[in-house]
Motif scaffolding. Structure first.
Motif, PDB file in Angstrom:
ATOM      1  N   ILE A   1       0.665  -1.001  -0.060  1.00 33.08           N
ATOM      2  CA  ILE A   1       0.230   0.213   0.184  1.00 33.08           C
ATOM      3  C   ILE A   1       0.934   1.075  -0.164  1.00 33.08           C
ATOM      4  O   ILE A   1       1.793   1.443   0.897  1.00 33.08           O
ATOM      5  N   GLU A   2       0.412   2.045  -0.307  1.00 32.34           N
ATOM      6  CA  GLU A   2       1.411   3.515  -0.765  1.00 32.34           C
ATOM      7  C   GLU A   2       0.496   5.113  -0.502  1.00 32.34           C
ATOM      8  O   GLU A   2      -1.385   4.761  -0.561  1.00 32.34           O
ATOM      9  N   GLU A   3       0.899   5.465   0.581  1.00 28.75           N
ATOM     10  CA  GLU A   3       0.213   7.164   0.892  1.00 28.75           C
ATOM     11  C   GLU A   3      -0.174   7.165  -0.319  1.00 28.75           C
ATOM     12  O   GLU A   3       0.686   8.293  -1.162  1.00 28.75           O
ATOM     13  N   GLN A   4      -1.843   7.975  -0.254  1.00 29.01           N
ATOM     14  CA  GLN A   4      -1.764   9.060  -0.887  1.00 29.01           C
ATOM     15  C   GLN A   4      -2.111  10.381  -0.522  1.00 29.01           C
ATOM     16  O   GLN A   4      -3.060  10.504  -0.134  1.00 29.01           O
TER      17      GLN A   4
ATOM     18  N   LEU B   1      -6.548   2.663  13.323  1.00 31.09           N
ATOM     19  CA  LEU B   1      -7.299   1.974  12.674  1.00 31.09           C
ATOM     20  C   LEU B   1      -5.836   0.731  12.762  1.00 31.09           C
ATOM     21  O   LEU B   1      -4.517   0.760  12.137  1.00 31.09           O
ATOM     22  N   LEU B   2      -6.218  -0.229  12.871  1.00 30.17           N
ATOM     23  CA  LEU B   2      -5.968  -2.179  12.371  1.00 30.17           C
ATOM     24  C   LEU B   2      -6.747  -2.832  11.960  1.00 30.17           C
ATOM     25  O   LEU B   2      -7.244  -2.672  11.181  1.00 30.17           O
ATOM     26  N   MET B   3      -5.070  -2.715   9.939  1.00 26.31           N
ATOM     27  CA  MET B   3      -6.089  -3.459   9.142  1.00 26.31           C
ATOM     28  C   MET B   3      -4.902  -4.175   8.799  1.00 26.31           C
ATOM     29  O   MET B   3      -4.141  -4.660   8.522  1.00 26.31           O
ATOM     30  N   GLY B   4      -5.650  -5.483   9.059  1.00 24.46           N
ATOM     31  CA  GLY B   4      -4.809  -6.671   7.723  1.00 24.46           C
ATOM     32  C   GLY B   4      -5.137  -7.263   7.212  1.00 24.46           C
ATOM     33  O   GLY B   4      -6.376  -6.692   6.013  1.00 24.46           O
TER      34      GLY B   4
ATOM     35  N   TYR C   1      -3.105   4.393  11.640  1.00 24.95           N
ATOM     36  CA  TYR C   1      -3.107   3.246  10.957  1.00 24.95           C
ATOM     37  C   TYR C   1      -2.009   2.884  11.321  1.00 24.95           C
ATOM     38  O   TYR C   1      -0.566   2.715  11.231  1.00 24.95           O
ATOM     39  N   VAL C   2      -2.099   0.800  11.867  1.00 22.38           N
ATOM     40  CA  VAL C   2      -1.278  -0.234  11.733  1.00 22.38           C
ATOM     41  C   VAL C   2      -1.547  -1.182  10.909  1.00 22.38           C
ATOM     42  O   VAL C   2      -2.270  -1.292  10.488  1.00 22.38           O
ATOM     43  N   TYR C   3      -0.511  -1.079   9.366  1.00 20.68           N
ATOM     44  CA  TYR C   3      -0.944  -1.840   8.250  1.00 20.68           C
ATOM     45  C   TYR C   3       0.001  -3.806   8.351  1.00 20.68           C
ATOM     46  O   TYR C   3       0.686  -2.911   8.032  1.00 20.68           O
ATOM     47  N   THR C   4      -0.460  -4.208   8.187  1.00 25.11           N
ATOM     48  CA  THR C   4       0.270  -6.221   8.674  1.00 25.11           C
ATOM     49  C   THR C   4      -0.712  -6.828   7.716  1.00 25.11           C
ATOM     50  O   THR C   4      -1.843  -6.808   7.165  1.00 25.11           O
TER      51      THR C   4
ATOM     52  N   VAL D   1       8.703  -8.465  14.222  1.00 27.31           N
ATOM     53  CA  VAL D   1       7.256  -7.622  12.778  1.00 27.31           C
ATOM     54  C   VAL D   1       7.065  -6.244  12.519  1.00 27.31           C
ATOM     55  O   VAL D   1       6.859  -6.280  11.044  1.00 27.31           O
ATOM     56  N   ALA D   2       8.551  -6.198  12.391  1.00 24.20           N
ATOM     57  CA  ALA D   2       9.035  -3.976  11.655  1.00 24.20           C
ATOM     58  C   ALA D   2       8.581  -5.074  10.191  1.00 24.20           C
ATOM     59  O   ALA D   2       8.767  -3.835   9.394  1.00 24.20           O
ATOM     60  N   PRO D   3       9.202  -5.845   9.608  1.00 24.47           N
ATOM     61  CA  PRO D   3       9.755  -6.002   8.375  1.00 24.47           C
ATOM     62  C   PRO D   3       8.053  -5.942   7.434  1.00 24.47           C
ATOM     63  O   PRO D   3       8.089  -6.032   6.195  1.00 24.47           O
ATOM     64  N   TYR D   4       6.903  -6.594   8.289  1.00 26.69           N
ATOM     65  CA  TYR D   4       5.720  -6.444   7.481  1.00 26.69           C
ATOM     66  C   TYR D   4       4.532  -5.197   7.643  1.00 26.69           C
ATOM     67  O   TYR D   4       3.570  -5.624   7.899  1.00 26.69           O
ATOM     68  N   ILE D   5       5.061  -4.423   8.468  1.00 27.51           N
ATOM     69  CA  ILE D   5       4.155  -3.270   9.164  1.00 27.51           C
ATOM     70  C   ILE D   5       4.868  -1.832   8.656  1.00 27.51           C
ATOM     71  O   ILE D   5       5.521  -1.616   8.536  1.00 27.51           O
ATOM     72  N   GLN D   6       3.325  -1.964   8.167  1.00 27.97           N
ATOM     73  CA  GLN D   6       3.649   0.562   7.458  1.00 27.97           C
ATOM     74  C   GLN D   6       2.606   0.669   8.918  1.00 27.97           C
ATOM     75  O   GLN D   6       1.078   0.297   8.758  1.00 27.97           O
TER      76      GLN D   6
END
Length: 327
Positions: A58-61, A80-83, A159-162, A259-264
């Motif tokens: 994902i990329e922030e617009q 917001l937690l998104m999986g 937000y946190v995305y993984t 977990v850092a490599p998988y989180i934005q």
């Protein structure tokens, strides 16, 4: 002779105290080095979380009009937690397969957890109406936060995305979780060579990352996504409590590294530290599915099944009642 004996005893006591003092200093130095190592390491990992990851799709617009209000640290904060299921997707195609909102009142130290039904049909600013889980792909995390925040009547600041692998890594690094699986669960998924098949047996058991992922993904029963979101909330509540344990707090550097490599995320370091402190001090006061069953209706749009909200104002009232609870 007695004075010689007394002198020997005094020398022995001096040596004993000297040994104790040296041992204490060595122990104290070891503790300082350990915590310094953990602190510096944790800071370095936190610093890396805001950098782009090749594994994240994902990329922030940039859109100034959609940016959330800055959290000052004294008012309610919502995350917001998104999986996402990133398998077979190209950059910026990811949709939020799971969406949960954690909202915390810094004054009362009450935290509430809400899982958002992904098929909820809502207005997505600049894109008309659509499923709420498509907001991420249409406009990035900021649009997803704005869309869900408008639905719930909350300011969502972070937000946190993984993806699948990030979730599995978190469960594994904390040593798994002791959890009750309420029924047998079986599902065959041929994608990726059956890597994500679901085979769980009913009963109390230790779930590692792979089995925990199976549990939160399963939705192949009569209530589909409704029971799946409930399972996700129940499991995350257990994970949250285990993360607050003294042992895992001491191991935060190792947990974050895993977990850092998988989180934005859009969290900066000062806010991460403030939220971490607030999270440890707070307690889970309630959780729910949103929208609740009584406020949704199944319908079809262009041949696709969606969930329409019957009364947006009543939904926001429901959310406000929920965040006032303290179970």
């Amino acid at each position: 002779m007695s004075w010689i004996l007394e002198k020997k005893q005094k020398n022995h006591k001096k040596k004993t105290w000297r040994f104790v003092l040296i041992s204490f200093r060595v122990l104290l130095l070891s503790i300082i080095i350990f915590f310094g190592y953990q602190l510096i390491g944790t800071y370095n990992v936190l610093e890396s979380l805001d950098k782009s990851k090749d594994t994240i799709l994902i990329e922030e617009q940039e859109n100034e009009a959609l940016k959330p209000a800055i959290w000052e640290g004294t008012e309610r904060v919502s995350i917001l937690l998104m999986g996402g299921d990133n398998r077979g997707l190209k950059k910026n195609q990811a949709r939020s397969d799971s969406m949960l909102v954690v909202t915390i009142d810094p004054t009362t130290k009450k935290a509430h957890l809400m899982s958002v039904l992904r098929d909820t049909y809502v207005e997505i600013e600049g894109h008309g109406k659509g499923r709420i889980n498509t907001a991420l792909a249409l406009g990035g995390p900021t649009l997803a936060m704005k869309t869900i925040g408008d639905l719930l009547g909350l300011d969502i600041q972070y937000y946190v995305y993984t993806d699948f692998e990030g979730f599995k890594s978190l469960i594994d690094v904390i040593g798994g979780i002791d959890f009750y699986v309420e029924k047998n669960m079986d599902y065959t998924d041929k994608t990726d060579g059956n890597q994500y098949d679901i085979h769980l047996r009913k009963g109390q058991q230790m779930l590692d990352g792979d089995k925990a992922l199976q549990y939160v993904r399963f939705r192949h029963d009569a209530m589909s996504d409704f029971t799946r979101t409930e399972r996700q909330r129940n499991l995350l509540l257990v994970v949250a409590e285990k993360l607050k344990s003294d042992w895992n707090l001491l191991r935060m550097k190792q947990i974050l590294e895993s977990v850092a490599p998988y989180i934005q995320t859009n969290l900066n370091i000062p806010d991460m530290l403030k939220l971490a402190k607030l999270g440890v001090e707070s307690h889970i006061a309630g959780s729910a599915q949103v929208p609740p069953m009584e406020l949704i209706k199944g319908t079809s749009v262009k041949g696709a099944s969606v969930l329409s909200v019957q009364d947006n104002e009543k939904l926001r009232e429901f959310v406000q009642e929920l965040v006032g609870q303290d179970k």
